[in-house]
Structure formats: structure tokens, C-alpha cells
Design a protein around this motif. Structure first.
Motif, short mmCIF file in Angstrom:
data_model
loop_
_atom_site.label_atom_id
_atom_site.label_comp_id
_atom_site.label_asym_id
_atom_site.label_seq_id
_atom_site.Cartn_x
_atom_site.Cartn_y
_atom_site.Cartn_z
N ASP A 46 3.04 10.18 -6.23
CA ASP A 46 4.03 9.49 -6.57
C ASP A 46 4.31 9.65 -7.72
N VAL A 47 5.87 9.46 -8.00
CA VAL A 47 6.36 9.76 -9.47
C VAL A 47 6.99 8.60 -9.78
N GLY A 48 7.30 7.63 -9.08
CA GLY A 48 7.98 6.39 -9.61
C GLY A 48 8.45 5.33 -8.39
N VAL A 49 9.03 4.39 -8.80
CA VAL A 49 9.47 3.36 -7.94
C VAL A 49 10.83 3.03 -8.28
N MET A 50 11.75 2.86 -7.15
CA MET A 50 13.13 2.90 -7.45
C MET A 50 13.40 1.26 -7.87
N SER A 51 14.03 1.16 -8.94
CA SER A 51 14.67 -0.08 -9.45
C SER A 51 15.30 -0.93 -8.67
N VAL A 56 9.07 3.97 -3.09
CA VAL A 56 8.39 4.88 -3.61
C VAL A 56 8.96 6.11 -3.65
N TYR A 57 8.98 6.97 -4.77
CA TYR A 57 9.46 8.32 -4.44
C TYR A 57 8.47 9.41 -5.06
N GLN A 58 8.53 10.65 -4.62
CA GLN A 58 7.82 11.59 -4.82
C GLN A 58 8.27 12.93 -5.45
N LEU A 59 9.64 13.12 -5.74
CA LEU A 59 10.27 14.12 -6.22
C LEU A 59 11.56 13.56 -6.89
N GLY A 60 11.89 14.09 -8.24
CA GLY A 60 12.80 13.79 -8.83
C GLY A 60 12.48 12.63 -10.06
N HIS A 61 13.80 12.23 -10.38
CA HIS A 61 13.74 11.05 -11.45
C HIS A 61 15.18 10.16 -11.26
N GLU A 62 14.89 9.01 -11.06
CA GLU A 62 16.02 8.17 -10.81
C GLU A 62 17.18 8.58 -11.73
N ASP A 63 18.20 8.39 -10.91
CA ASP A 63 19.70 8.85 -11.76
C ASP A 63 20.59 8.19 -11.02
N PRO A 64 21.17 6.75 -11.50
CA PRO A 64 22.23 6.33 -10.48
C PRO A 64 23.66 6.74 -10.74
N GLN A 94 10.72 3.46 6.99
CA GLN A 94 11.57 4.54 6.58
C GLN A 94 10.70 5.81 6.49
N ASN A 95 11.27 6.76 7.24
CA ASN A 95 10.42 8.06 7.23
C ASN A 95 10.55 8.82 6.02
N SER A 96 11.59 8.94 5.39
CA SER A 96 12.06 9.66 4.26
C SER A 96 13.45 9.19 3.71
N ALA A 97 13.78 9.55 2.49
CA ALA A 97 15.32 9.30 2.11
C ALA A 97 15.15 10.00 0.82
N THR A 98 16.65 10.31 0.65
CA THR A 98 17.31 10.66 -0.68
C THR A 98 18.03 9.59 -1.33
N ASP A 99 17.76 9.28 -2.57
CA ASP A 99 18.42 8.06 -3.18
C ASP A 99 18.49 8.55 -4.77
N ARG A 100 19.47 8.35 -5.16
CA ARG A 100 19.85 8.44 -6.91
C ARG A 100 18.83 9.70 -7.62
N ARG A 101 19.06 10.84 -7.00
CA ARG A 101 18.45 12.03 -7.16
C ARG A 101 17.05 12.04 -7.28
N THR A 102 16.51 11.24 -6.33
CA THR A 102 15.01 11.52 -6.02
C THR A 102 14.90 11.71 -4.39
N PHE A 103 13.59 11.96 -4.10
CA PHE A 103 13.33 12.32 -2.78
C PHE A 103 12.06 11.46 -2.26
N TRP A 111 13.29 -0.78 2.91
CA TRP A 111 13.48 -1.64 1.46
C TRP A 111 14.50 -2.43 1.88
N GLN A 112 15.56 -2.26 2.72
CA GLN A 112 16.52 -3.22 2.84
C GLN A 112 15.90 -4.48 3.91
N GLN A 113 14.83 -4.15 4.77
CA GLN A 113 14.54 -5.15 5.64
C GLN A 113 12.93 -4.92 5.50
#
Length: 618
Positions: A46-51, A56-64, A94-103, A111-113
Motif C-alpha cells: 500500500d502507498v497511502g490512504v485517501m483523505s 487504500v491505494y497502491q499506485l500513484g499519489h493523491e492529487d485532487p 469495491q473491486n478496484s478504483a481510480t481516484d485522484r490520480r491513484t489506483f 467507502w461510500q457505504q
């Protein structure tokens, strides 16, 4: 079955209500994986946690400032570890997601429910559709249409329960966050579902099952009606992914977010096929056929939206009309029986012809279809009252070994506009038919390939004959116990993977892989295994692929039975659709940790999963 190969009614009845148990799972899917010495793929950290949301994301860095958001949601069912309740046997995540320049490739709660139990189950329990702590309501089959990404066949999963001698089996929906309409139905008492398929445009669900009361095999035909998300009867419809705007049209192509189910009949299987265990179906229609129509402003829409209300636009869908070639004219269901080593091919043409004629044949017949309801006198009508619409078993085949899984192509029909070849050195074209195919996996690791001929009619009516259906090839060497065949929704370098590739699960060897098919007209098919993956962590009953929608993710989900979890794997590069983002912008920028792929994490479940499917959140 006894030593003579005859079904024993008492044993048949005893097994029917054990499909949600270790014994039933072993009957359908063989013994748990026990092979040792299997490789262990590396796990991406894991790289980080979405604010703000905690995923939790494994690629990229959060960029809103750069967010091409895509979320892939999954549904799974299985055998509860302890509490014998539907609430401990169904989940969504959640199977997978792209969010704020992360994968995000690790399976995790929405995360919504952030709860494992789908919210639809709350409603089914409150309405009395399902009951807690009742083994009759344990799930035994689940299916979500597997086509090209964001196709409308099914926006949600259809889940069937096993029932009991005193309580009928049910079928209900489990969706994604934004496609989770509620719909449910009951089967006749004594009908035990074993597998579910859905026709290409989401018109009908086809459910193979055991009629325990009469010791015979049947396929239940369920007419499906869709609506915009959160639509309720009496409300005006709104534009939800360009579906029908006037009303639901059960049995006709729409956007697959179901609010209506009605069992309209049962097709009897031959007397030597009492115990069907699998089913697949095709109509020969590619799911995008209904989507890629432009409105007057040049925007992509659909013929359903542009032809609403249907009653006023029937001429557009009749022969010669601009939308005549946008809906199915027939199809085939392929049913297999593991114990009896049999396959049956069911012609869906009568069902589609009758349904299409009712909607489009005349103003009077269309008016009848506007009285939708569950009564026998309401549309869609019961097949016992309209025998001309009953699907027909047109051919059976005896297999040398027990069949374990079945698959069909999406749209390789005789009438496809693409089935032409240029005559060398001449500016002319000749017909080059590519009929739809079926693949049946058998014990010993073989794929038996069948041509479905003109039965998968596609966009124009055909006049098929039973001789159209014939075995045209065999692929060997898949593995010791092939428990599932799935659509290869995408594969790098293959232009048409949903027709030309099969994703298979080899439970015995903790392995899965891809078969590439090559067709020669209608007389021959060959295939070869182009790639396999294996991992020591899992006991895989089913491996399916997430949608590659916008961002290419190449994520697979494994129903890990003995491990009571969903395990994700990545088999290819992540490619983000914005080349200016400096994030996974091209092939090779974000490869897997090894050439064999990588482990993407596990999600622990309170049940041992037997099925998992995912799709893009529309």
C-alpha cells in the motif's frame, strides 16, 4: 446416479438442498485445491490512504486537481462459516478504483457505504422476500453479465437461493453503489437453481435447475424489466444512461438495472438430463449495438432513449427501419449436466420472435404490453398460455467426460456486418461467416468447442437447423479441474477478447489462464493457452475480470473458497487515460511486479465464496 448411470430420486432430492454446503460445493466444483509447490506471487505494498474516505491505494499519489474517477464494484456469495443466514452469505465490495490520480487494486469495503452486507438485503428482509437464519434462503448461484466494459446486459448481479421442500427458491438483485434497484421473484416449489445466465441485452434470465418434485431438469425463463436508479412505480422516468423513457419493457433490451422479474415458464430438459449444473447463453448481439447511436446534436445516445415512447416509434424498429438491427432476433442457451455427461442446446428464437412481435407487430399488441404485472393476464404472458413462444431443445450431445463449466461468445453471428472478406485484387466483398461458439470444459482439462450456427441469430432473423450445431474443435491441457469459464473482458494485443478468448479457472492446480481461439469459417475452431497465473495463497473456484473502463487496470478477482476471501491479482499494466497527468500514462510505466503478475491483496469474508462478479459503477 447408480452404477447404470441412472439418477436415483432419493439421492437427487438429498443433494438438491445441499448446494450451499461443503458437500454441494464438492459435487459441483470438485475437491479443494491441495497442490503444493505452487509459486507465490509478490504482493504490491500500500502507498497511502485517501483523505476523507479512508480507501487504500497502491499506485500513484493523491492529487485532487486530477481526478478521472472510476469505481468497480463486486458482488459475491458463498457458504457461511457459522450462522446459516443469507446475511452471512452475501457481500459487496469495491473491486478496484481510480481516484485522484491513484489506483486502488486491493479489494476493500465501499467507502461510500462501508459495510459488507448489501443494502438491498435490508429491504428484502423487511419485505419478507428473505428471512434470516433460514437455510432455504442461502444463495447457490450468482451472475452478472460479462461483456465489454459498461455494457447494459446487467448492471447488477442476480442471486438465486436454494429453497427447501416447503419454501420456494428465490432470485433477487445485488447491485453497485449507483445501480442497485430492487427486484425479486419466486420459483415454483421444488425447483432448485443451479446456475444463472442472462441474455445479451438483459432481456431474460435463464436459470438451470432441478425439479425435485418430478425428478427432472428444467430451465426457468425469467422476464426482466429495468428502470432508472431509485425509480418507483407511478413515477416519471428520467434519463438514466439513455434507457427507455416511456416505461419498462420486460423481455426487450434496456439498461439492466432491474425493478421487475417474472417467471414466465419452464423449459423441460430431455429425460436423460435431470441434473443440470451449468448454463450460458448468447444472442449474437454485441452489447454496444444498442449504445452507439447519435442524437441530432451528434452526442452518443441509445436507440431506446431516441425511440421513446416505443408505441409511437415502432416503424423505426421494423424491417427497413433505422433501428431494426439493434435488438436480438434469437439466441441459444447451452446447458450442461455434470453427472449425466450431457449438454443440451436450447433455441431461444421462439421466445424472442414472440416478444418482439408483441412489442412491434401492431399498435394493438403493443398496447397489451403496456399492462405490465405479475398476474397471468398481464404482460409478459406465461409460456403455458403462449406455447408458440416456448424455447425448444433442438440438440443434445453426449460428452466423453463430465462437463464442469460452459461459456459462449458474444456476437460472432452469421449476420454480423463485419462477417465479410475482401476478394483479393478486387474491390468486392464476399460473405465470411463467423458463427457464435460455445465452449464446454470437461474433467481432464479439455475444452469442447461447438458452433452454434444460425441459432444465435444476431440482428436479423435466421432459419436454423439442428445440423448447424456441431463440435468444431478441442483444446487440451487446461488443468486437472476446470471449475469456471469467464469472459476475458480485455487483453492487451487482442482486438476482440470477449469473442476470441476464454478466462479459465483450474482449481486443482491453484491456477488460471487464458485460451485464445482461432475460428475457420464454421467448420473448425482451434485454441491455445496463451498465458497462465498461479498462486499458493488461494483455492480458486472462480476467477473473473474487472471492467477496464477508462483506466486500464487488468485486475482479476478470485473466489478463494478454502481461504474464505476474495483475492485480487493484476496481470497487466495500469494505464491512466490522461497523458498529461504524469501517472501511468503508457504501457510500461506501471507494470506488474513480475512478468507473471502480482498479488493485489485479500478481503476476508464470513463465508467461503463460490462466485464473484464485478462491473463499472455507472
Amino acid at each position: 446416479m447408480d452404477s447404470a448411470g441412472t439418477v436415483v430420486p432419493s439421492a437427487y432430492a438429498a443433494m438438491a438442498y445441499k448446494f450451499n454446503s461443503d458437500a454441494g460445493v464438492t459435487y459441483k466444483y470438485g475437491a479443494p485445491a491441495s497442490k503444493s509447490g505452487v509459486a507465490t506471487l509478490p504482493e504490491r505494498a500500500d502507498v497511502g490512504v485517501m483523505s476523507g474516505i479512508g480507501s487504500v491505494y497502491q499506485l500513484g499519489h493523491e492529487d485532487p486537481t486530477n481526478n478521472m474517477f472510476v469505481s468497480i464494484h463486486a458482488a459475491t456469495i458463498g457458504v457461511p462459516a457459522s450462522n446459516q443466514s443469507v446475511t452471512a452469505a452475501v457481500g459487496w465490495l469495491q473491486n478496484s478504483a481510480t481516484d485522484r490520480r491513484t489506483f486502488q487494486q486491493r479489494p476493500q469495503l465501499l467507502w461510500q457505504q462501508p459495510r459488507l452486507l448489501p443494502t438491498s438485503i435490508d429491504d428484502y428482509l423487511a419485505q419478507g422476500v428473505l428471512a434470516t437464519n433460514d437455510p432455504a434462503d442461502l444463495p447457490v448461484a450468482e451472475h452478472r453479465g460479462e461483456n465489454a466494459a459498461d455494457s447494459p446486459a446487467t448492471r447488477l448481479s442476480l442471486v438465486a437461493t436454494q429453497g427447501s421442500p416447503t419454501k420456494p427458491a428465490k432470485m433477487f438483485t445485488v447491485g453497485t453503489l449507483t445501480a442497485q434497484n430492487r427486484a425479486s421473484t419466486s420459483f415454483k416449489l421444488g425447483f432448485v437453481p443451479t446456475a444463472v445466465a442472462v441474455t445479451g441485452g438483459g432481456e431474460f434470465a435463464l436459470v438451470s435447475g432441478w425439479d425435485v418434485t418430478n425428478t427432472k431438469g428444467q430451465v426457468a425463463i425469467v422476464s426482466l424489466g429495468a428502470a432508472p436508479q431509485d425509480w418507483k412505480p407511478g413515477q416519471a422516468r428520467y434519463d438514466w444512461w439513455h434507457g427507455w423513457m416511456d416505461m419498462m419493457h420486460p423481455g426487450f433490451v434496456d439498461q439492466g438495472n432491474y425493478v421487475f422479474m417474472k417467471v414466465i415458464g419452464y423449459v423441460d430438459l430431455p429425460s436423460d438430463m435431470k441434473a443440470p449444473t451449468g448454463i450460458a447463453a448468447t444472442t449474437g448481439i454485441h452489447p454496444y449495438t444498442t449504445l452507439l447511436k447519435y442524437d441530432a446534436s451528434g452526442n452518443i445516445s441509445s436507440f431506446q432513449y431516441l425511440d421513446s415512447p416505443m408505441a409511437n416509434n415502432r416503424a423505426k424498429m421494423l424491417p427497413g427501419g433505422e433501428d431494426y438491427e439493434r435488438y436480438a432476433k434469437g439466441g441459444v442457451a447451452v446447458v450442461v449436466s455434470k453427472s449425466e455427461k450431457r449438454a443440451a442446446f436450447i433455441d431461444l428464437g421462439p421466445l424472442f420472435k414472440y416478444t418482439n412481435d408483441m412489442y412491434l407487430g401492431s399498435a394493438a399488441s403493443n398496447l397489451e404490453t403496456q399492462n405490465v404485472g405479475l398476474a397471468a393476464s398481464q404482460w409478459p404472458y406465461l409460456l403455458t398460455d403462449k406455447p408458440q413462444a416456448m424455447p425448444v431443445v433442438v440438440k443434445t450431445a453426449t460428452l466423453a467426460n463430465r462437463p464442469t463449466a460452459v461459456w459462449t461468445t458474444a456476437n460472432r453471428s452469421y449476420w454480423s456486418k463485419d462477417d465479410q472478406a475482401r476478394i483479393s485484387a478486387y474491390p468486392y466483398w464476399v460473405a465470411d461467416p463467423h458463427y457464435s461458439r460455445a465452449a464446454i470444459a470437461t474433467e481432464g482439462g479439455e475444452l469442447q468447442l461447438f458452433s452454434l450456427g444460425r441459432y444465435a441469430a444476431g440482428i436479423k432473423p435466421t432459419t436454423p437447423a439442428p445440423t448447424d450445431i456441431q463440435q468444431v474443435g478441442t483444446v487440451t491441457g487446461l488443468g486437472g479441474n476446470i471449475t469456471h469459464l469467464a469472459a476475458a473482458k480485455d487483453y492487451q494485443g487482442v482486438a476482440d477478447p470477449i469473442n476470441d478468448m476464454i478466462l479459465f479457472t483450474d482449481r486443482a492446480n491453484r491456477r488460471w489462464g487464458w485460451v485464445k481461439l482461432t475460428n475457420t469459417g464454421d467448420t473448425q475452431s482451434t485454441g491455445s493457452i496463451v498465458r497462465t497465473m498461479e498462486d499458493s495463497r488461494v483455492d480458486p473456484i472462480m476467477v473473473t475480470m474487472a471492467d477496464n473502463y477508462s483506466t486500464q487496470g487488468d485486475v482479476l478477482s478470485v473466489a478463494d473458497y478454502a481461504g474464505a476471501s476474495i483475492a485480487n491479482y493484476r496481470f497487466g499494466d495500469v494505464i491512466y487515460p490522461d497523458p498529461s497527468s504524469n501517472f501511468c500514462t503508457q504501457a510500461g510505466a506501471c507494470p506488474t511486479l513480475t512478468a507473471q503478475g502480482e498479488f493485489a491483496g485479500k478481503f476476508a469474508l464470513p463465508f467461503k465464496p463460490t462466485s464473484v462478479h464485478s462491473s463499472n459503477v455507472p
